[in-house]
Design an enzyme around this catalytic site. Sequence first.
Site, PDB file in Angstrom:
ATOM      1  N   ASP A  43       0.842  -1.203   0.000  1.00  0.00           N
ATOM      2  CA  ASP A  43       0.000   0.000   0.000  1.00  0.00           C
ATOM      3  C   ASP A  43       0.874   1.248   0.000  1.00  0.00           C
ATOM      4  O   ASP A  43       0.972   1.964   1.000  1.00  0.00           O
ATOM      5  CB  ASP A  43      -0.942  -0.037   1.216  1.00  0.00           C
ATOM      6  N   LYS A  64       0.680  -8.018  -2.579  1.00  0.00           N
ATOM      7  CA  LYS A  64      -0.629  -7.540  -3.048  1.00  0.00           C
ATOM      8  C   LYS A  64      -0.497  -6.140  -3.638  1.00  0.00           C
ATOM      9  O   LYS A  64       0.007  -5.226  -2.983  1.00  0.00           O
ATOM     10  CB  LYS A  64      -1.627  -7.512  -1.890  1.00  0.00           C
ATOM     11  N   ASP A 118      -5.295  -7.019  -6.479  1.00  0.00           N
ATOM     12  CA  ASP A 118      -6.540  -6.763  -5.724  1.00  0.00           C
ATOM     13  C   ASP A 118      -7.278  -5.569  -6.326  1.00  0.00           C
ATOM     14  O   ASP A 118      -7.254  -4.468  -5.782  1.00  0.00           O
ATOM     15  CB  ASP A 118      -6.170  -6.506  -4.251  1.00  0.00           C
ATOM     16  N   LYS A 172     -10.612  -5.849  -7.213  1.00  0.00           N
ATOM     17  CA  LYS A 172     -12.039  -6.045  -6.893  1.00  0.00           C
ATOM     18  C   LYS A 172     -12.904  -5.722  -8.110  1.00  0.00           C
ATOM     19  O   LYS A 172     -13.727  -4.802  -8.109  1.00  0.00           O
ATOM     20  CB  LYS A 172     -12.446  -5.186  -5.689  1.00  0.00           C
ATOM     21  N   ASP A 199     -18.008  -5.677 -13.198  1.00  0.00           N
ATOM     22  CA  ASP A 199     -18.460  -5.059 -14.451  1.00  0.00           C
ATOM     23  C   ASP A 199     -19.256  -6.112 -15.207  1.00  0.00           C
ATOM     24  O   ASP A 199     -19.544  -7.188 -14.649  1.00  0.00           O
ATOM     25  CB  ASP A 199     -17.229  -4.563 -15.236  1.00  0.00           C
ATOM     26  N   ILE A 200     -19.605  -5.860 -16.451  1.00  0.00           N
ATOM     27  CA  ILE A 200     -20.339  -6.878 -17.194  1.00  0.00           C
ATOM     28  C   ILE A 200     -19.419  -8.079 -17.429  1.00  0.00           C
ATOM     29  O   ILE A 200     -18.184  -7.937 -17.429  1.00  0.00           O
ATOM     30  CB  ILE A 200     -20.894  -6.339 -18.533  1.00  0.00           C
ATOM     31  N   PRO A 201     -20.010  -9.287 -17.589  1.00  0.00           N
ATOM     32  CA  PRO A 201     -19.185 -10.495 -17.679  1.00  0.00           C
ATOM     33  C   PRO A 201     -18.079 -10.407 -18.726  1.00  0.00           C
ATOM     34  O   PRO A 201     -16.936 -10.805 -18.471  1.00  0.00           O
ATOM     35  CB  PRO A 201     -20.207 -11.588 -18.036  1.00  0.00           C
ATOM     36  N   THR A 248     -16.431  -7.874 -19.901  1.00  0.00           N
ATOM     37  CA  THR A 248     -15.343  -6.973 -19.500  1.00  0.00           C
ATOM     38  C   THR A 248     -14.495  -7.597 -18.393  1.00  0.00           C
ATOM     39  O   THR A 248     -13.267  -7.550 -18.432  1.00  0.00           O
ATOM     40  CB  THR A 248     -15.938  -5.628 -19.037  1.00  0.00           C
ATOM     41  N   THR A 295     -16.203  -4.591   4.293  1.00  0.00           N
ATOM     42  CA  THR A 295     -16.311  -4.407   5.746  1.00  0.00           C
ATOM     43  C   THR A 295     -16.444  -2.931   6.115  1.00  0.00           C
ATOM     44  O   THR A 295     -16.804  -2.600   7.235  1.00  0.00           O
ATOM     45  CB  THR A 295     -15.090  -4.997   6.476  1.00  0.00           C
ATOM     46  N   ARG A 309      -3.370  -8.228  12.976  1.00  0.00           N
ATOM     47  CA  ARG A 309      -2.455  -7.430  13.791  1.00  0.00           C
ATOM     48  C   ARG A 309      -1.749  -8.314  14.812  1.00  0.00           C
ATOM     49  O   ARG A 309      -2.401  -8.889  15.688  1.00  0.00           O
ATOM     50  CB  ARG A 309      -3.221  -6.323  14.561  1.00  0.00           C
ATOM     51  N   GLN A 347      -7.990  -0.397  11.721  1.00  0.00           N
ATOM     52  CA  GLN A 347      -8.667  -1.699  11.684  1.00  0.00           C
ATOM     53  C   GLN A 347      -9.407  -1.887  13.001  1.00  0.00           C
ATOM     54  O   GLN A 347      -8.825  -1.776  14.070  1.00  0.00           O
ATOM     55  CB  GLN A 347      -7.654  -2.841  11.478  1.00  0.00           C
ATOM     56  N   GLY A 363      -0.531  -5.491   5.874  1.00  0.00           N
ATOM     57  CA  GLY A 363       0.076  -4.277   5.330  1.00  0.00           C
ATOM     58  C   GLY A 363       0.955  -3.590   6.345  1.00  0.00           C
ATOM     59  O   GLY A 363       2.119  -3.947   6.536  1.00  0.00           O
ATOM     60  N   ARG A 364       0.379  -2.601   7.052  1.00  0.00           N
ATOM     61  CA  ARG A 364       1.183  -1.717   7.902  1.00  0.00           C
ATOM     62  C   ARG A 364       2.028  -2.392   8.968  1.00  0.00           C
ATOM     63  O   ARG A 364       3.137  -1.913   9.234  1.00  0.00           O
ATOM     64  CB  ARG A 364       0.268  -0.641   8.502  1.00  0.00           C
TER      65      ARG A 364
HETATM   66  O1  C5P Z   1      -2.254  -2.114   6.719  1.00  0.00           O
HETATM   67  P1  C5P Z   1      -3.263  -3.194   6.886  1.00  0.00           P
HETATM   68  O2  C5P Z   1      -2.683  -4.494   7.411  1.00  0.00           O
HETATM   69  O3  C5P Z   1      -4.493  -2.754   7.627  1.00  0.00           O
HETATM   70  O4  C5P Z   1      -3.698  -3.501   5.388  1.00  0.00           O
HETATM   71  C1  C5P Z   1      -4.687  -4.418   5.087  1.00  0.00           C
HETATM   72  C2  C5P Z   1      -4.867  -4.545   3.611  1.00  0.00           C
HETATM   73  O5  C5P Z   1      -6.020  -5.344   3.411  1.00  0.00           O
HETATM   74  C3  C5P Z   1      -5.108  -3.229   2.882  1.00  0.00           C
HETATM   75  O6  C5P Z   1      -4.532  -3.338   1.575  1.00  0.00           O
HETATM   76  C4  C5P Z   1      -6.611  -3.138   2.804  1.00  0.00           C
HETATM   77  O7  C5P Z   1      -7.050  -2.440   1.672  1.00  0.00           O
HETATM   78  C5  C5P Z   1      -7.012  -4.599   2.697  1.00  0.00           C
HETATM   79  N1  C5P Z   1      -8.342  -4.886   3.187  1.00  0.00           N
HETATM   80  C6  C5P Z   1      -8.760  -4.613   4.495  1.00  0.00           C
HETATM   81  N2  C5P Z   1     -10.024  -4.894   4.914  1.00  0.00           N
HETATM   82  C7  C5P Z   1     -10.872  -5.452   4.051  1.00  0.00           C
HETATM   83  C8  C5P Z   1     -10.484  -5.735   2.761  1.00  0.00           C
HETATM   84  C9  C5P Z   1      -9.203  -5.438   2.356  1.00  0.00           C
HETATM   85  O8  C5P Z   1      -7.984  -4.120   5.297  1.00  0.00           O
HETATM   86  N3  C5P Z   1     -12.078  -5.745   4.494  1.00  0.00           N
END
Ligand code: C5P
Length: 251
Positions: A16, A37, A64, A66, A69-71, A73, A128, A189, A198, A218-219
């Site tokens: 990210d 990702k 990622d 997500k 669109d139409i099938p 595409t 979410t 985490r 989160q 990610g972080r």
């Molecule tokens: O930095 P962190 O660990 O929160 O990053 C989580 C990754 O998962 C991000 O790329 C975020 O867009 C993705 N993600 C999320 N929650 C979701 C779907 C995807 O945190 N429900």
Amino acid sequence: MKENKSAAHRIIVALDVDTRQQALSLVEGLPEGQVFKIGLRLFTAEGPSLLQDVARRGKKLFLDLKLHDIPNTVAGAVAMAARQGVAMMTLHASGGREMMLRAAEAAVEEAEASGVGRPLLLGVTVLTSLKDTELGEIGMPADAAGQVLRLAHLAQDAGMDGIVCSPQELAMVRAEFGEGFLVVTPGIRPLWAAAQDQKRIMTPAAALAGGADYLVIGRPIIAAPSPGEAFVKIRRELDGADADAHGKNGA
Ligand code: C5P
């Protein structure tokens, strides 16, 4: 599948960041990292050539975007991702059965034509980030859990390899689907990392024990003082959890 996956292969590092340079320096600083990702932000900034740059470093790609669109595409986009050697990618299950069926066909056909591995297709159920009031506004039942299961079943019927779900949905999804349907879970985490934005989080070991096949992180890794050390720390926690799950010492 899960049994053959080392802990390092189950960690999907979310790149990210905004630029190719930042992304590639993270990839290079994570020698143990296997799967990376790339989401909408980085893909929009740097395009498909970044996929090649990451793949050239021997890493697997989780694209990622997500798709929804139409099938025709979506099938076309899945084919192009397969051609780039993408290992896993996401599409919205709410795009419907036909969209997912066509995507699954396109993945097989293009992988065969290009001589690459078929990308795993993962359905996204209910974002979410949507609150109950917002679900109502877009015509969805406020019962998000029911909607998650409904869309997950549709995704499975329509040939998806698995779904992305949050830690709080993990137990429900695993109980409903058993093994054989992949579950990818963000919101991870370690105890030593800050939760940031989160809300419902789980430790890597708990998510693995709860039935996740892959963890999107990610972080806790990319914003750590040493991303390489953070990765190794998480990988060790997962190795311990795996050993525990098999009744061995957790070392
Ligand atoms: O930095 P962190 O660990 O929160 O990053 C989580 C990754 O998962 C991000 O790329 C975020 O867009 C993705 N993600 C999320 N929650 C979701 C779907 C995807 O945190 N429900």
